[in-house]
Design a protein around this motif. Sequence first.
Motif, PDB file in Angstrom:
ATOM      1  N   ALA A   3      32.251  41.792  43.660  1.00 22.98           N
ATOM      2  CA  ALA A   3      33.423  41.438  44.471  1.00 22.98           C
ATOM      3  C   ALA A   3      34.402  40.538  43.719  1.00 22.98           C
ATOM      4  N   LEU A   4      34.158  40.306  42.423  1.00 18.95           N
ATOM      5  CA  LEU A   4      35.039  39.398  41.682  1.00 18.95           C
ATOM      6  C   LEU A   4      36.160  40.163  40.982  1.00 18.95           C
ATOM      7  N   SER A   5      37.256  39.472  40.716  1.00 17.08           N
ATOM      8  CA  SER A   5      38.326  40.093  39.934  1.00 17.08           C
ATOM      9  C   SER A   5      37.923  40.040  38.456  1.00 17.08           C
ATOM     10  N   TYR A   6      38.671  40.781  37.634  1.00 17.86           N
ATOM     11  CA  TYR A   6      38.347  40.868  36.199  1.00 17.86           C
ATOM     12  C   TYR A   6      38.265  39.486  35.564  1.00 17.86           C
ATOM     13  N   GLY A   7      39.256  38.677  35.853  1.00 16.80           N
ATOM     14  CA  GLY A   7      39.298  37.340  35.273  1.00 16.80           C
ATOM     15  C   GLY A   7      38.104  36.502  35.701  1.00 16.80           C
ATOM     16  N   GLN A   8      37.717  36.660  36.953  1.00 16.28           N
ATOM     17  CA  GLN A   8      36.560  35.901  37.448  1.00 16.28           C
ATOM     18  C   GLN A   8      35.279  36.362  36.748  1.00 16.28           C
ATOM     19  N   SER A  38      44.926  36.188  43.068  1.00 18.75           N
ATOM     20  CA  SER A  38      45.910  35.867  44.100  1.00 18.75           C
ATOM     21  C   SER A  38      46.325  37.090  44.910  1.00 18.75           C
ATOM     22  N   GLY A  39      45.961  38.280  44.445  1.00 19.41           N
ATOM     23  CA  GLY A  39      46.269  39.480  45.217  1.00 19.41           C
ATOM     24  C   GLY A  39      47.307  40.383  44.589  1.00 19.41           C
ATOM     25  N   LYS A  40      47.578  40.203  43.293  1.00 19.85           N
ATOM     26  CA  LYS A  40      48.597  41.020  42.640  1.00 19.85           C
ATOM     27  C   LYS A  40      48.166  42.481  42.560  1.00 19.85           C
ATOM     28  N   TYR A  43      37.733  45.259  53.717  1.00 14.72           N
ATOM     29  CA  TYR A  43      36.613  45.446  54.636  1.00 14.72           C
ATOM     30  C   TYR A  43      35.580  44.327  54.509  1.00 14.72           C
ATOM     31  N   SER A  44      35.237  43.967  53.262  1.00 17.51           N
ATOM     32  CA  SER A  44      34.146  43.004  53.082  1.00 17.51           C
ATOM     33  C   SER A  44      34.608  41.553  53.075  1.00 17.51           C
ATOM     34  N   GLN A  45      35.926  41.314  53.128  1.00 15.11           N
ATOM     35  CA  GLN A  45      36.396  39.932  53.062  1.00 15.11           C
ATOM     36  C   GLN A  45      36.497  39.315  54.453  1.00 15.11           C
ATOM     37  N   PRO A  88      42.202  37.621  55.112  1.00 12.87           N
ATOM     38  CA  PRO A  88      43.140  38.557  54.494  1.00 12.87           C
ATOM     39  C   PRO A  88      43.395  38.191  53.034  1.00 12.87           C
ATOM     40  N   THR A  89      43.559  39.185  52.190  1.00 19.36           N
ATOM     41  CA  THR A  89      43.892  38.952  50.795  1.00 19.36           C
ATOM     42  C   THR A  89      45.404  38.891  50.615  1.00 19.36           C
ATOM     43  N   LEU A  90      46.144  39.670  51.414  1.00 17.81           N
ATOM     44  CA  LEU A  90      47.610  39.555  51.426  1.00 17.81           C
ATOM     45  C   LEU A  90      48.030  39.072  52.804  1.00 17.81           C
TER      46      LEU A  90
HETATM   47  N1  LIG Z   1      37.381  46.024  46.516  1.00 18.20           N
HETATM   48  C1  LIG Z   1      37.412  44.751  46.936  1.00 18.20           C
HETATM   49  N2  LIG Z   1      36.634  44.353  47.971  1.00 18.20           N
HETATM   50  C2  LIG Z   1      36.661  43.077  48.385  1.00 18.20           C
HETATM   51  N3  LIG Z   1      37.415  42.106  47.860  1.00 18.20           N
HETATM   52  C3  LIG Z   1      38.225  42.430  46.825  1.00 18.20           C
HETATM   53  C4  LIG Z   1      38.253  43.770  46.305  1.00 18.20           C
HETATM   54  N4  LIG Z   1      39.139  43.795  45.267  1.00 18.20           N
HETATM   55  C5  LIG Z   1      39.630  42.534  45.154  1.00 18.20           C
HETATM   56  N5  LIG Z   1      39.087  41.712  46.084  1.00 18.20           N
HETATM   57  C6  LIG Z   1      39.368  40.280  46.267  1.00 18.20           C
HETATM   58  O1  LIG Z   1      40.748  40.127  46.526  1.00 18.20           O
HETATM   59  C7  LIG Z   1      41.276  38.995  45.822  1.00 18.20           C
HETATM   60  C8  LIG Z   1      42.505  39.433  45.049  1.00 18.20           C
HETATM   61  O2  LIG Z   1      42.103  40.335  44.026  1.00 18.20           O
HETATM   62  P1  LIG Z   1      43.130  41.039  43.038  1.00 18.20           P
HETATM   63  O3  LIG Z   1      42.354  41.966  42.179  1.00 18.20           O
HETATM   64  O4  LIG Z   1      44.265  41.579  43.826  1.00 18.20           O
HETATM   65  O5  LIG Z   1      43.627  39.794  42.185  1.00 18.20           O
HETATM   66  P2  LIG Z   1      44.669  39.712  40.989  1.00 18.20           P
HETATM   67  O6  LIG Z   1      45.757  38.817  41.444  1.00 18.20           O
HETATM   68  O7  LIG Z   1      45.031  41.065  40.524  1.00 18.20           O
HETATM   69  O8  LIG Z   1      43.782  38.949  39.922  1.00 18.20           O
HETATM   70  P3  LIG Z   1      43.654  39.158  38.325  1.00 18.20           P
HETATM   71  O9  LIG Z   1      44.835  38.463  37.753  1.00 18.20           O
HETATM   72  O10 LIG Z   1      42.407  38.413  37.979  1.00 18.20           O
HETATM   73  O11 LIG Z   1      43.603  40.613  38.047  1.00 18.20           O
HETATM   74  C9  LIG Z   1      40.146  38.440  44.960  1.00 18.20           C
HETATM   75  O12 LIG Z   1      39.673  37.247  45.534  1.00 18.20           O
HETATM   76  C10 LIG Z   1      39.075  39.500  44.994  1.00 18.20           C
HETATM   77  O13 LIG Z   1      37.802  38.899  45.055  1.00 18.20           O
END
Ligand SMILES: Nc1ncnc2c1ncn2[C@@H]1O[C@H](COP(=O)(O)OP(=O)(O)OP(=O)(O)O)[C@@H](O)[C@H]1O
Lengths: 570, 186, 277
Positions: free
Chosen positions: A438-443, A47-49, A19-21, A24-26
């Motif tokens: 809005a960041l992932s754990y690693g970020q 990367s979207g895993k 919604y907030s991006q 597309p993430t995938l």
């Molecule tokens: N709830 C959310 N709302 C908006 N954006 C999100 C949300 N969750 C994740 N994202 C965004 O989607 C992208 C992918 O996130 P995701 O958590 O799937 O990554 P990941 O591959 O699991 O990373 P990591 O290895 O760091 O866990 C990131 O850029 C993140 O900022």
Amino acid sequence: MVKQPNPIIEFDHFSFQYYSQAEPTLRDINLKIYPGEKILIVGPSGSGKSTLGHCLNGLIPFYYKGSIEGSLKINGIETRNLDIFKLSKMLGTVLQDSDGQFVGLTVGEDIAFAMENDCVPYAEMHTRVDRVAEMVDIAHVKNLSPYELSGGQKQRTALAGVLIDNVDILLFDEPLANLDPATGKTAIEIINDIHQRMGKTILIIEHRLEDVLHRAVDRVIVINEGRIIADMNAHELVSSNVLTSNGIREPLYVTALKYAGVQVTPEIKPGYIWSLDTSGVNEALRRWNRSVVTPPPAPPGPALLTIDHLSFSYDGVRQTLEEINFTITEGEMVSIVGKNGAGKSTLAKLMCGFEKVDKGAILYKGEDIRHKSIKERAEFIGFVMQNPNQMISKNLIFDEIALGLRLRGVAEEEIKERVEQVLEVCGLAPFIDWPISALSYGQKKRVTIASILILRPNILILDEPTAGQDYRHYSEIMEFLRQINETGISIILITHDMHLMLEYTPRAIVLSEGRLITDAPASVVLTTQQVIEQANLKETSLYRLAQLAGIEDGTQFVQHFIDHEKVAAR
Amino acid sequence: MKGIFKVTTRTIVAAGLGAALFALLFMFVKIPSPVPGTYIQTAYGLAGFFGVLFGPIAAGLLSFIGHAISDAVQYGSPWWSWVISSGIAGFIYGFAFKRTRVEEGIFGGKDILTYNIIQVIGNAIAWILVAPVLDIVIYAEPANKVFAQGLMAFASNAVVAGVVGTLLLLAYAATRTKKGSLSKKS
Amino acid sequence: MKTKLFSYNYENTPIHNLSGLIKFICFLLLTFATMYTYDIRVILGMLVFSVIILRISRIRFSQIKVMLIYVLIFIFINAIFTFFFSPEHGVTLYHTRHQIAPLWGNKALTQEQLLYQVTLAFKYLSVVPLGIIFLLTTNPSEFASSVSGVGVPYKASFAVSLTLRYFPDILRVYNDISQAQQARGLEMSVKAKMKERVKNSLMIIIPLIFSTLERIEVVTNAMDLRGFGKEKRRTWYCVQKLRPADYIALAVSIVVTLIVAAVAYFINHGRYFNPFI
Ligand SMILES: Nc1ncnc2c1ncn2[C@@H]1O[C@H](COP(=O)(O)OP(=O)(O)OP(=O)(O)O)[C@@H](O)[C@H]1O
Ligand SMILES: Nc1ncnc2c1ncn2[C@@H]1O[C@H](COP(=O)(O)OP(=O)(O)OP(=O)(O)O)[C@@H](O)[C@H]1O
Ligand SMILES: [Mg+2]
Ligand SMILES: [Mg+2]
């Protein structure tokens, strides 16, 4: 050729946008997974895993809102037409955060949680819990609460909690993060065992590729920027350049083979160290081993921080740390390793004054600092904690990193300059205006490192700095740490990552059950069987490679690898 | 009023974890007030905040459970009249759920007003009405004493729920991201 | 650092071995009986009864010392307050006036007020052991099923279980955040001024609350993924089968409650014991 059964999971031109991006993430995911397959999913951080995992278990769109395009079928049924409860009967998820997942007050209750919701009667519930607890070997801790468990036991509980439902598919999101190497190895063995015995379909999302490849997987799927980049078996994968070009670390022994000038091809079965056929390459390895010259070690600098006969206990009953002695010299880079619960984080807290020393002393440049407050010690010791959420107090990345400087009253212009510089270094510059949520754990982890780096301490302690990081950011952070180390700042790394220890820290301090058992060069630690066993470490695959190639002094081979690496990195 | 009484898993988790936070604040983060035996309880700011985010059921439960547990830990047994009043106060705070724009990232003058009116009504009912009446019914305490106590509690809780609650809501609104607003800067 | 909310330790006593549900019902019955009656004799009887149970359950004084001090302070302040606001409250309750000593204005210390206040103090005091017994002898894992057993909807009961589960985590996070902030230069010691300290404690509370919000998301996900709330009811892993001892305990509590009611109905003709007429 056997006729392929119908896929159990089928993505067809599937895309997802949060919604907030803005994007597309995938994107356009096409993927078929067949019953009984074991799949590893790797890819850089963000990367979207995890997003892919959420789509499978129904959290998307049940919980996270956004727009979906294309189709995703599980067992032939479009998931959009299922609710999360029905999905949970087909696919069990072990989440990235094992503490949050633990909802029961004790292990037994947590395992039973899904059955309680299904109204399973009392007697049947207890029989089934006992059986599953036996299966993953936690029957003896059934009545303990989460704070009394080691990381590995929590992971097993989470596993038991999904196994109880007898689902067909199991999804693991970073099952190894925060586990010590030996426990991680065991976790992979348990997963493998369940795969073999019960014929379940298994998906593993993980950064620690080499650790997962301790046991065979059917396929590895590489994701980058929300797209599937590669889908192949382990042998093909490590022979290709997909890993390095997508910022994923290849197994160490593969790197060593490449250093030795060996052409890595699927023919030598390089996917796993145990399948590797070295017969054709032994000579090359030996030749390379002889060719590396070890530079003389740098003379040690003056002592900076001395831990002198230090003992500590949280509750006055059980000793958490006992009689710890070691010295950190100026400009050194040291790692502290050991099992889950050995007392590594506690040691760091004592150095920073978060906890009070019971016995012994901590000397900084020869002066006892036991009476100094946390704030006073923060002038020369910086500490990046294990869990990033506990350090973050602001909404915006910029404010968070600037916080320490603002509290110290530094001028705004200087703050801005220093923050930007540090953001660049930590690879966070593109996110400067983002809210941290809005960041992932690693970020997030990188944000906390940045917020301490900016204070320019003399000694920097990092607790698991690379947990949940992908290889590119891992190397960036580590190279950055090496750079600041060369400017004379001493660095202490607490880590479960044996690669990191080998590559970056010449010296390793090994803790086990609150005692210091070894203080030696990393290459020695990781090739000494007794220390490895006592401290739950894992023998490096390089050592194994040396053995395979018939090189007698395995430790020296490992040392040569590190030396070569250093030269290659320049 | 639509859907504010809906109980989802999130409501229950918010109540459970919120109660833990409430109890922690109730026991450790209280400011002594001029009247002996009473404290200015920052916990009510939290209850107001959770009320706006999760609704009356969550906020009512969390104040009730949180207060009962912290009483039990400190005094051995809950003081039912005040525990029930806490629950009622929290429940009424929850009527601000879905009446503000905080989830969209906006918490302006109008929203602040809405929240505070509801919050003051909740505190008035709980502390000027329910708590004294229960004290009289259960413990046969003198009326003028319990109403004086009730007024004190009303004043301090309304101020805390107002100030702390509003601050938390403002901070929360700032973390909300708008649709399609996140993109990488290169 | 104290991490668990209640220091429950299993001991092999008849009270510990009772089912949580029965203990909860007994606790509620006896508490309401004590709160209802205004007869000092009955209240003292209840106090003696609960202290005996306290002894049977082998609760040591050291376990309850702090609570007791808190309660006594509370009762003391409350008594002063009550007297200050309504020195004649006893007179209105008992409809007679036996003056002991004159005080300010037309106010005086009366036997009625004394009886009222002593009764009130013991009333407050005598519910405390009941609560302590329930808390210290019941396995926290049984709380939720017990609460649900008396008719509270299971979702609300589960919230109690979540509170007990996550309190230690939240307390630990609170300490960690506080230390991490100090390490970045936040002054928390007594050296800082009052206003600074309030502001600084906000800097800890805010991340604490926001990290809890995040935790709420994770826990909600975990529970949804494992099917929480899909049925109208649920079963519990931690409930005890009722045994003869449970029925005996229940019977005893019911009898005690009935005695209290009977004393009120037949002897006192109401809540109050009135020796003055
Ligand atoms: N709830 C959310 N709302 C908006 N954006 C999100 C949300 N969750 C994740 N994202 C965004 O989607 C992208 C992918 O996130 P995701 O958590 O799937 O990554 P990941 O591959 O699991 O990373 P990591 O290895 O760091 O866990 C990131 O850029 C993140 O900022
Ligand atoms: N705040 C605390 N109070 C009481 N005990 C604690 C506390 N923190 C840690 N412990 C206990 O002290 C021991 C050492 O914990 P510590 O966190 O230092 O281990 P660690 O080596 O960092 O483990 P890991 O690799 O899992 O991070 C453990 O048994 C842990 O349960
Ligand atoms: Mg992830
Ligand atoms: Mg640790």
